[in-house]
Motif scaffolding. Structure first.
Motif, PDB file in Angstrom:
ATOM      1  N   GLU A 153     -31.602   6.464  63.778  1.00 32.60           N
ATOM      2  CA  GLU A 153     -30.320   7.093  64.066  1.00 32.60           C
ATOM      3  C   GLU A 153     -30.405   8.612  64.139  1.00 32.60           C
ATOM      4  O   GLU A 153     -29.401   9.283  64.381  1.00 32.60           O
ATOM      5  N   LEU A 155     -30.549  12.223  65.276  1.00 30.31           N
ATOM      6  CA  LEU A 155     -30.180  12.931  66.498  1.00 30.31           C
ATOM      7  C   LEU A 155     -31.117  14.117  66.683  1.00 30.31           C
ATOM      8  O   LEU A 155     -31.419  14.830  65.718  1.00 30.31           O
ATOM      9  N   THR A 157     -31.263  17.556  68.738  1.00 29.80           N
ATOM     10  CA  THR A 157     -30.483  18.451  69.576  1.00 29.80           C
ATOM     11  C   THR A 157     -31.345  19.048  70.680  1.00 29.80           C
ATOM     12  O   THR A 157     -32.572  18.904  70.685  1.00 29.80           O
ATOM     13  N   ASN A 162     -33.750  18.117  64.214  1.00 30.88           N
ATOM     14  CA  ASN A 162     -33.466  16.742  63.810  1.00 30.88           C
ATOM     15  C   ASN A 162     -32.288  16.714  62.845  1.00 30.88           C
ATOM     16  O   ASN A 162     -32.285  17.450  61.842  1.00 30.88           O
ATOM     17  N   PRO A 165     -27.186  11.873  60.980  1.00 30.98           N
ATOM     18  CA  PRO A 165     -25.723  11.866  61.087  1.00 30.98           C
ATOM     19  C   PRO A 165     -25.011  11.243  59.893  1.00 30.98           C
ATOM     20  O   PRO A 165     -23.873  11.605  59.596  1.00 30.98           O
ATOM     21  N   VAL A 184     -22.070  13.005  66.814  1.00 31.99           N
ATOM     22  CA  VAL A 184     -22.812  12.902  68.074  1.00 31.99           C
ATOM     23  C   VAL A 184     -23.479  14.245  68.365  1.00 31.99           C
ATOM     24  O   VAL A 184     -23.149  15.252  67.756  1.00 31.99           O
ATOM     25  N   ASP A 186     -26.961  14.076  70.331  1.00 30.12           N
ATOM     26  CA  ASP A 186     -28.337  13.860  70.770  1.00 30.12           C
ATOM     27  C   ASP A 186     -28.560  14.516  72.136  1.00 30.12           C
ATOM     28  O   ASP A 186     -27.871  14.223  73.110  1.00 30.12           O
ATOM     29  N   LYS A 188     -27.895  17.497  72.946  1.00 33.69           N
ATOM     30  CA  LYS A 188     -26.902  18.538  73.209  1.00 33.69           C
ATOM     31  C   LYS A 188     -27.241  19.807  72.421  1.00 33.69           C
ATOM     32  O   LYS A 188     -27.985  19.765  71.443  1.00 33.69           O
ATOM     33  N   ILE A 191     -23.790  19.995  67.494  1.00 34.85           N
ATOM     34  CA  ILE A 191     -23.388  18.735  66.876  1.00 34.85           C
ATOM     35  C   ILE A 191     -21.859  18.662  66.859  1.00 34.85           C
ATOM     36  O   ILE A 191     -21.192  19.640  66.534  1.00 34.85           O
TER      37      ILE A 191
END
Length: 222
Positions: A153, A155, A157, A162, A165, A184, A186, A188, A191
């Motif tokens: 899970e 994410l 960026t 890392n 979440p 959310v 990932d 981007k 966050i």
């Protein structure tokens, strides 16, 4: 929480005594009146619930384990509990943390391998005999294990950072006006979080502040 910080003040003890007579005693009665503690596993309990149940006199002993480890590899004990953790390793269990934060275990109860699936076994148990759980965690100087998220899970960026979440979501869900939260981001550059409003708690809060009480309208309220 005061039980972890040297004990409660006189005022807090008096307030707790009042609530124990008005509310907490009734909650214990609903559970049968003789429950001394409960055991929790399978999903995170959350610090808020852990402190609440210990506060009403029914500590929840959170533990951790997987099918591959023949159930529990760690658990809090009635006389050795630390809220927010899954306790210390059980006798015969060795715990480690990989470089990427993944929890690793060794012990007699860890499986020898998946039935007729050598590839899956090789992915789960490394050459040194460590079973890779897929969960992220850490353990403190006293040996208590804390689960911080799931490896799959994580994410990543756009900047390569890392982010786990689960911890962020749990903290946001502690707010009384929040029902659910999903972090959310990932791929981007930032966050973000998708948050739903608690329809019960929002009404008195909005009424007190002269805001619309309809949750849909509140999401558009500036």
């Amino acid at each position: 929480q005061a039980q972890d910080k040297g004990g409660a003040s006189f005022g807090l003890k008096a307030k707790h005594l009042l609530f124990d007579r008005l509310v907490f005693g009734k909650l214990r009665a609903v559970l049968g009146g003789q429950v001394q503690y409960a055991v929790s596993g399978g999903a995170p309990l959350g610090d808020k619930l852990g402190h609440f149940f210990r506060g009403i006199g029914v500590p929840v002993l959170e533990g951790y384990g997987l099918t591959e480890t023949t159930a529990a590899v760690s658990v809090n004990l009635p006389d050795d509990i630390r809220i927010g953790t899954v306790g210390r390793p059980l006798p015969g269990v060795t715990v480690g943390v990989a470089d990427d934060g993944e929890l690793l275990f060794k012990g007699g109860q860890v499986m020898q391998g998946y039935w007729k699936n050598d590839e899956a076994t090789a992915n789960a148990i490394d050459a040194d005999g460590w079973f890779h759980t897929g969960d992220l965690g850490e353990f403190d100087v006293d040996g208590f294990i804390k689960i911080t998220g799931r490896k799959k899970e994580i994410l990543v960026t756009a900047g390569g950072k890392n982010v786990a979440p689960t911890m962020l979501e749990d903290q946001i869900r502690l707010h009384p006006l929040v029902s659910q939260c999903m972090v959310v981001g990932d791929g981007k550059p930032f966050i973000a979080a998708l948050i739903t409003i608690d329809p019960e708690n929002i009404v008195p809060w909005a009424t007190e502040r002269g805001k619309p009480t309809d949750p849909a309208a509140l999401t558009q309220d500036a």
